[in-house]
Design a protein around this motif. Sequence first.
Motif, PDB file in Angstrom:
ATOM      1  N   TRP A 133      69.428  75.748  39.433  1.00 42.35           N
ATOM      2  CA  TRP A 133      70.257  76.863  38.700  1.00 42.35           C
ATOM      3  C   TRP A 133      71.147  77.471  39.327  1.00 42.35           C
ATOM      4  O   TRP A 133      71.985  77.968  39.024  1.00 42.35           O
ATOM      5  N   TYR A 139      76.368  74.380  36.878  1.00 40.22           N
ATOM      6  CA  TYR A 139      76.803  75.892  36.039  1.00 40.22           C
ATOM      7  C   TYR A 139      77.943  75.175  35.241  1.00 40.22           C
ATOM      8  O   TYR A 139      78.000  75.636  33.946  1.00 40.22           O
ATOM      9  N   ARG A 191      76.749  73.565  32.069  1.00 36.43           N
ATOM     10  CA  ARG A 191      76.011  74.313  31.477  1.00 36.43           C
ATOM     11  C   ARG A 191      77.201  75.213  30.401  1.00 36.43           C
ATOM     12  O   ARG A 191      76.803  75.038  29.102  1.00 36.43           O
ATOM     13  N   GLN A 250      66.975  70.308  30.282  1.00 29.22           N
ATOM     14  CA  GLN A 250      66.982  70.692  31.733  1.00 29.22           C
ATOM     15  C   GLN A 250      65.835  69.904  32.565  1.00 29.22           C
ATOM     16  O   GLN A 250      64.701  70.267  32.235  1.00 29.22           O
ATOM     17  N   THR A 266      65.257  70.171  36.496  1.00 34.92           N
ATOM     18  CA  THR A 266      65.568  70.678  37.759  1.00 34.92           C
ATOM     19  C   THR A 266      65.251  69.786  39.098  1.00 34.92           C
ATOM     20  O   THR A 266      64.057  69.228  39.133  1.00 34.92           O
ATOM     21  N   ALA A 296      74.691  80.529  30.248  1.00 37.85           N
ATOM     22  CA  ALA A 296      74.820  79.404  31.369  1.00 37.85           C
ATOM     23  C   ALA A 296      74.638  80.249  33.000  1.00 37.85           C
ATOM     24  O   ALA A 296      74.669  79.396  33.643  1.00 37.85           O
ATOM     25  N   PRO A 299      73.197  81.582  36.158  1.00 38.42           N
ATOM     26  CA  PRO A 299      72.113  81.018  37.020  1.00 38.42           C
ATOM     27  C   PRO A 299      70.893  81.725  36.936  1.00 38.42           C
ATOM     28  O   PRO A 299      69.718  81.087  36.873  1.00 38.42           O
ATOM     29  N   GLN A 318      68.385  80.731  34.002  1.00 46.86           N
ATOM     30  CA  GLN A 318      67.950  79.443  33.898  1.00 46.86           C
ATOM     31  C   GLN A 318      66.489  79.352  34.090  1.00 46.86           C
ATOM     32  O   GLN A 318      65.854  80.419  34.782  1.00 46.86           O
ATOM     33  N   ASP A 331      64.403  77.524  35.737  1.00 49.16           N
ATOM     34  CA  ASP A 331      64.244  77.342  37.163  1.00 49.16           C
ATOM     35  C   ASP A 331      64.667  78.192  38.254  1.00 49.16           C
ATOM     36  O   ASP A 331      64.404  78.102  39.231  1.00 49.16           O
ATOM     37  N   PHE A 332      65.171  79.423  37.730  1.00 49.52           N
ATOM     38  CA  PHE A 332      65.445  80.707  38.391  1.00 49.52           C
ATOM     39  C   PHE A 332      64.323  80.983  39.186  1.00 49.52           C
ATOM     40  O   PHE A 332      63.287  81.582  38.823  1.00 49.52           O
TER      41      PHE A 332
END
Length: 213
Positions: free
Chosen positions: A10, A16, A19, A31, A33, A204, A206, A209, A211-212
């Motif tokens: 992320w 980034y 994305r 996605q 990660t 897009a 971060p 996302q 997985d943030f």
Amino acid sequence: MSETILHGYWRSSAAYRVRIALGVKGIGYAQVTHDLRAGEQHDPAYLAIAPHGLVPALEHDGDILIESPAILEWIETKWPAPPLLPRSPGDAATVRAMAALIGCDIHPLNNLRVLTQLRSQFDASNAQVKAWIAHWIGAGFGALEQLIDRVGGTFAFGDAPTLADCYLVPQVYNAERYDVDLGDFPRIRATAEAARALPAFAAAHPEVQPDFK
């Protein structure tokens, strides 16, 4: 229809960029990660995909692509509309130069592995690391500000987003993360704000996302 798989993280500014480009083109993707802080990019299963142990990597229809500049050029060739490069060879070269100013001159010196080396091998303090980051962002943004003043419109080059904006917005995010003063770069700030208002750039970001954390 072939599935497009983006391997990333992320907070990776290189992921980034990709994305953003996929979003501008309207290409759906899954996605996967790889937590850079936990060293998951060095897992043997991922190294079989990306031998250099970095993100992003992109899989599509049997192709395995690494390194964001190559991935972005591939995306532009694979899905040419809407374009991220001007039709004029000279204008396209200018956009590529603006992207490279970030991708070659700023980002590598502020990459996680470089910052880790500064801390572990040279005993750099957090304040010294932040000063290092600010120095290289400032040097690169000083040149980029002049280029945007010369060829920019609403966006970094003219009035439609290009590859230059795909690079710029993630780098501005990094600058903000590290409290870099952007007061000397009004064109960069205005350009980033205009791009961030677009749905593809917003999606897009971060912090939205999966997985943030």
